[in-house]
Design a protein around this motif. Structure first.
Motif, PDB file in Angstrom:
ATOM      1  N   ALA A   1       0.901  -1.233   0.011  1.00  0.00           N
ATOM      2  CA  ALA A   1       0.078  -0.079   0.037  1.00  0.00           C
ATOM      3  C   ALA A   1       0.783   1.365  -0.035  1.00  0.00           C
ATOM      4  O   ALA A   1       0.499   2.564  -0.153  1.00  0.00           O
ATOM      5  N   ARG A   2       2.086   1.068   0.206  1.00  0.00           N
ATOM      6  CA  ARG A   2       3.071   2.337   0.313  1.00  0.00           C
ATOM      7  C   ARG A   2       4.054   2.467  -0.996  1.00  0.00           C
ATOM      8  O   ARG A   2       4.824   3.269  -0.702  1.00  0.00           O
ATOM      9  N   ILE A   3       3.875   1.707  -1.925  1.00  0.00           N
ATOM     10  CA  ILE A   3       4.772   1.706  -2.950  1.00  0.00           C
ATOM     11  C   ILE A   3       4.999   3.088  -3.730  1.00  0.00           C
ATOM     12  O   ILE A   3       6.069   3.684  -3.620  1.00  0.00           O
ATOM     13  N   ASN A   4       3.809   3.776  -3.968  1.00  0.00           N
ATOM     14  CA  ASN A   4       3.971   5.202  -4.670  1.00  0.00           C
ATOM     15  C   ASN A   4       4.701   6.222  -3.372  1.00  0.00           C
ATOM     16  O   ASN A   4       5.633   7.048  -4.070  1.00  0.00           O
ATOM     17  N   GLN A   5       4.080   6.057  -2.394  1.00  0.00           N
ATOM     18  CA  GLN A   5       4.709   7.025  -1.448  1.00  0.00           C
ATOM     19  C   GLN A   5       6.306   6.688  -1.160  1.00  0.00           C
ATOM     20  O   GLN A   5       6.946   7.916  -1.013  1.00  0.00           O
ATOM     21  N   VAL A   6       6.611   5.540  -0.872  1.00  0.00           N
ATOM     22  CA  VAL A   6       8.343   5.299  -0.649  1.00  0.00           C
ATOM     23  C   VAL A   6       8.856   5.857  -1.875  1.00  0.00           C
ATOM     24  O   VAL A   6       9.958   6.206  -1.695  1.00  0.00           O
ATOM     25  N   ALA A   7       8.545   5.461  -3.063  1.00  0.00           N
ATOM     26  CA  ALA A   7       9.181   5.791  -4.429  1.00  0.00           C
ATOM     27  C   ALA A   7       9.215   7.395  -4.082  1.00  0.00           C
ATOM     28  O   ALA A   7      10.078   7.821  -4.474  1.00  0.00           O
ATOM     29  N   GLU A   8       8.275   7.909  -3.856  1.00  0.00           N
ATOM     30  CA  GLU A   8       8.436   9.541  -3.898  1.00  0.00           C
ATOM     31  C   GLU A   8       9.330  10.262  -2.878  1.00  0.00           C
ATOM     32  O   GLU A   8      10.220  11.058  -3.078  1.00  0.00           O
ATOM     33  N   THR A   9       9.259   9.651  -1.670  1.00  0.00           N
ATOM     34  CA  THR A   9      10.151   9.881  -0.710  1.00  0.00           C
ATOM     35  C   THR A   9      11.764   9.701  -1.019  1.00  0.00           C
ATOM     36  O   THR A   9      12.644  10.390  -0.684  1.00  0.00           O
ATOM     37  N   LEU A  10      11.953   8.439  -1.509  1.00  0.00           N
ATOM     38  CA  LEU A  10      13.285   8.175  -1.858  1.00  0.00           C
ATOM     39  C   LEU A  10      13.724   9.065  -3.022  1.00  0.00           C
ATOM     40  O   LEU A  10      14.891   9.668  -3.197  1.00  0.00           O
ATOM     41  N   SER A  11      13.082   9.298  -3.952  1.00  0.00           N
ATOM     42  CA  SER A  11      13.606  10.146  -5.229  1.00  0.00           C
ATOM     43  C   SER A  11      13.626  11.508  -4.904  1.00  0.00           C
ATOM     44  O   SER A  11      14.440  12.251  -5.730  1.00  0.00           O
ATOM     45  N   GLY A  12      13.170  12.158  -3.500  1.00  0.00           N
ATOM     46  CA  GLY A  12      13.463  13.070  -3.068  1.00  0.00           C
ATOM     47  C   GLY A  12      14.867  13.628  -2.634  1.00  0.00           C
ATOM     48  O   GLY A  12      15.241  14.607  -2.144  1.00  0.00           O
ATOM     49  N   MET A  13      15.640  12.176  -2.316  1.00  0.00           N
ATOM     50  CA  MET A  13      16.514  12.675  -1.513  1.00  0.00           C
ATOM     51  C   MET A  13      17.749  12.905  -2.277  1.00  0.00           C
ATOM     52  O   MET A  13      17.957  12.239  -3.520  1.00  0.00           O
ATOM     53  N   GLN A  14      18.696  13.731  -1.619  1.00  0.00           N
ATOM     54  CA  GLN A  14      19.885  14.220  -2.298  1.00  0.00           C
ATOM     55  C   GLN A  14      20.835  12.828  -2.732  1.00  0.00           C
ATOM     56  O   GLN A  14      20.929  12.283  -1.594  1.00  0.00           O
ATOM     57  N   GLY A  15      20.970  12.343  -3.727  1.00  0.00           N
ATOM     58  CA  GLY A  15      21.881  11.441  -4.015  1.00  0.00           C
ATOM     59  C   GLY A  15      21.213  10.233  -4.768  1.00  0.00           C
ATOM     60  O   GLY A  15      21.722   9.317  -5.405  1.00  0.00           O
ATOM     61  N   VAL A  16      19.979  10.327  -4.713  1.00  0.00           N
ATOM     62  CA  VAL A  16      19.042   9.257  -5.300  1.00  0.00           C
ATOM     63  C   VAL A  16      18.538   9.844  -6.818  1.00  0.00           C
ATOM     64  O   VAL A  16      17.720  10.895  -6.733  1.00  0.00           O
ATOM     65  N   SER A  17      19.254   9.416  -7.767  1.00  0.00           N
ATOM     66  CA  SER A  17      18.893   9.899  -9.051  1.00  0.00           C
ATOM     67  C   SER A  17      17.816   9.657  -9.601  1.00  0.00           C
ATOM     68  O   SER A  17      17.023  10.551 -10.314  1.00  0.00           O
ATOM     69  N   GLU A  18      17.157   8.450  -9.216  1.00  0.00           N
ATOM     70  CA  GLU A  18      15.821   8.052  -9.943  1.00  0.00           C
ATOM     71  C   GLU A  18      15.444   6.810  -9.197  1.00  0.00           C
ATOM     72  O   GLU A  18      16.360   5.976  -8.537  1.00  0.00           O
ATOM     73  N   VAL A  19      14.164   6.496  -9.430  1.00  0.00           N
ATOM     74  CA  VAL A  19      13.324   5.258  -8.531  1.00  0.00           C
ATOM     75  C   VAL A  19      12.643   4.854  -9.563  1.00  0.00           C
ATOM     76  O   VAL A  19      11.777   5.524 -10.134  1.00  0.00           O
ATOM     77  N   TYR A  20      12.632   3.572  -9.871  1.00  0.00           N
ATOM     78  CA  TYR A  20      11.714   2.903 -10.804  1.00  0.00           C
ATOM     79  C   TYR A  20      10.573   2.014 -10.080  1.00  0.00           C
ATOM     80  O   TYR A  20      11.136   1.242  -9.325  1.00  0.00           O
ATOM     81  N   SER A  21       9.361   1.935 -10.204  1.00  0.00           N
ATOM     82  CA  SER A  21       8.729   0.917  -9.600  1.00  0.00           C
ATOM     83  C   SER A  21       8.543  -0.044 -10.977  1.00  0.00           C
ATOM     84  O   SER A  21       8.037   0.225 -12.110  1.00  0.00           O
ATOM     85  N   VAL A  22       8.869  -1.493 -10.572  1.00  0.00           N
ATOM     86  CA  VAL A  22       9.051  -2.274 -11.329  1.00  0.00           C
ATOM     87  C   VAL A  22       8.071  -3.592 -11.328  1.00  0.00           C
ATOM     88  O   VAL A  22       7.765  -3.795 -10.100  1.00  0.00           O
ATOM     89  N   GLY A  23       7.926  -4.455 -12.232  1.00  0.00           N
ATOM     90  CA  GLY A  23       7.407  -5.901 -12.109  1.00  0.00           C
ATOM     91  C   GLY A  23       8.322  -6.792 -11.859  1.00  0.00           C
ATOM     92  O   GLY A  23       9.544  -6.531 -11.920  1.00  0.00           O
ATOM     93  N   GLY A  24       8.061  -7.833 -11.448  1.00  0.00           N
ATOM     94  CA  GLY A  24       9.040  -9.090 -10.908  1.00  0.00           C
ATOM     95  C   GLY A  24       9.098  -9.038  -9.352  1.00  0.00           C
ATOM     96  O   GLY A  24       8.217  -8.665  -8.765  1.00  0.00           O
ATOM     97  N   ARG A  25      10.381  -9.724  -8.947  1.00  0.00           N
ATOM     98  CA  ARG A  25      10.348 -10.037  -7.539  1.00  0.00           C
ATOM     99  C   ARG A  25      10.575  -8.608  -6.589  1.00  0.00           C
ATOM    100  O   ARG A  25      10.454  -8.954  -5.527  1.00  0.00           O
ATOM    101  N   TYR A  26      10.839  -7.555  -7.188  1.00  0.00           N
ATOM    102  CA  TYR A  26      11.219  -6.296  -6.208  1.00  0.00           C
ATOM    103  C   TYR A  26      10.125  -5.428  -6.719  1.00  0.00           C
ATOM    104  O   TYR A  26       9.429  -5.453  -7.462  1.00  0.00           O
ATOM    105  N   ASP A  27       9.795  -4.601  -5.763  1.00  0.00           N
ATOM    106  CA  ASP A  27       8.844  -3.447  -6.084  1.00  0.00           C
ATOM    107  C   ASP A  27       9.532  -2.280  -6.591  1.00  0.00           C
ATOM    108  O   ASP A  27       8.851  -1.519  -7.655  1.00  0.00           O
TER     109      ASP A  27
END
Lengths: 91, 91, 91, 91, 91, 91, 91, 91, 91, 91
Positions: free
Chosen positions: J13-39
């Motif tokens: 239930a928090r995939i979008n929210q975590v992706a947005e938090t991470l992508s806003g951090m200095q040093g995190v260049s991009e965050v992909y939400s992906v299919g497969g074993r990882y989110d």
């Protein structure tokens, strides 16, 4: 006494033969052929760490027909039996 | 004699205690605390299949602190030692 | 009666042939070709542990085309049916 | 006749109880308590796919104490025994 | 109608070719080439269990280039669409 | 049309309910309850990538009772059927 | 100083030989032959990231007899010892 | 823009060579040689799904020396950077 | 000297704290925080097997925040450095 | 520039929210939400090892909703693009 339990996966057609070879080695106290994910379980009882290294890497793991192995070295043994005495008497 | 090797994963803070409880049970010949993927390995030697079922499901697996277990029932035992005699003498 | 369930992975082109060979062996009561992670499941019903060891390591696992196997030896069987009687009558 | 093999992992303290509950269900022909990675193996023999779905999802998997399950639905059964006849007679 | 989902791992250089061969078989309704742990997913819709066994073991799994396969046989299908009618019309 | 296959593990007591909820969602063409390692397989057919992201992360994965999921996004679909036409007609 | 821990699986007959070859390389501070799922663990201490890449991909992983490897690059080292000083003195 | 992350396991002696071949392909924006369970991670940025299928199955996965691969197709990309603009300018 | 390598998985928020606690223990020579499947790797150098058992089961594994651990006990150490001397001097 | 690829499993239930938090951090260049074993897959580009340790253990892994993570630290980056320049310009 230093002990170890070795979990072995063996080529199907050689299970009996590998078990017999291993159980004949000095330091290998017994070998179980078992159901489940592994084919054989060998119990090792030797006098010190150096003998353990020698037995496992220079003798046991060179036996033909072994596909995979995982050695669980014992920290401690808990038993109501005096294993050290029984197995030296038994030898 | 029927034998089995039981691979156990145990709550970290209870490893010694579980090992001592198991090794005190009639039919559990020895318990090794080991390095690697498992915490304890118990060796079982009982007189028949019914005693094995009784020991494992009604006694061993009810011990508190065991997280996971995998019982490897032995088809056969290969040994230069007369294990059956040694362990009945030892008892 | 001693029972075991053997989970088998088989070369794809030989599934039918391996199933037929296994199901013709004395002591193999039935073989299922199944969906999921395994290809075949064999049910074994023999008179004692020694016959089980003999059947599995000297006969079943030597059949060509078997890639992997895992033998689940039964502690106990629970059934409303008198399996022991049914399968000896059925033979 | 439609058959399936169900591999079950069960809470350690409830193995006997779950085995008895399952083996009492119409359509569950036998339940094995086994060594290895699984705790119980149930053999199912019902008359058609609809009965299989009903038995597994509405009855078996609701039994308390089951931690994990994997149903292997059979494509075909190979046997020298006339299982269909034996198990209807046996019921 | 009996349905199944087959998860396939295929030699990298033959993914397109295997997908085309499978999708041309009677009873294989569609084949997806997918990202993730599997390479292809085939959807099967046949009239009964016997046709399923025939299609999977005698045809699909003999296609060259398939490294591994896992067949998920369906208990039930849930859909707002009348799949049975659509796919017979579509053939 | 963009397609995906979603492999789902579901709380045992909610399999039917989750399957019904998912199959009622716009874009979920069918849901299979299956034997093997997974409980449900959902087939998704939507018009573009944005709809896929919306359906999966904002709708499907919020359904209560889903323990684990793995989405296999399709690169390509191979079929003798005109799936795009069939499913828009069918809607 | 940049550090890494390399977990290695090695052909059984070459464990000693691979351990000796690796431990003789500049930058490999020590190699342990261990029980458990891995055969060898190598500890690497080099001056910067570029030396690490060079050592691992151009030297270590080309040694014959290595079946599998997993490099755990260290973010940080915690120690009461002044490792950087000890190992440069020691060289 | 459609993106994907490809996790690759490569023959040890060819890691540098495979990384260079992949990074030279149109659509492969960057390739990382990494520590851990995988050897290489490739980032793909192409204009649509059809280009992704073409690049991965017809070009990337045919490179010699790749042992295993797992493609993670992106639903969405979250970034403070205008990646689409940066990488077309960068080309 | 007896050595061991301990692979640890730790609660994410406590990685630094656990690493500091472990590295302060007598017998723990260094702790690495690493990328990959594990969070921390601890290197242990003690004088004999009994000290190893004592350190690992009575001290290290009781530290709060450790989720999982796997101890790789060393058979042998290969090094150009005189580790035994260096670390006793360093202490 | 030091790079890393972080594979994340996140509460559904928090995939979008975590992706947005991470992508806003200095040093995190991009965050992909992906299919497969990882989110999610996060790409990190920072100036040195110390910044990497700081970003991952003190910031990223403390975000609520992350269930599991595996950090693949890059030895080397292969690209036709001048990533170092692009991302500093882009910042």
């Amino acid at each position: 006494m230093v002990s170890a339990v070795v979990l072995l996966t063996v080529e199907r057609a050689r299970i009996n033969q590998v078990a017999e070879t291993l159980s004949g080695m000095q330091g290998v106290s017994e070998v179980y052929s078992v159901g489940g994910r592994y084919d054989l379980v060998a119990i090792i009882r030797v006098k010190d760490n150096e003998s353990l290294a020698e037995l496992i890497t220079n003798q046991m793991l060179l036996v033909e027909g072994i596909d995979d192995s995982e050695t669980l070295i014992a920290f401690r043994v808990y038993s109501r039996h005096d294993l050290e005495k029984m197995f030296s008497i038994g030898m």
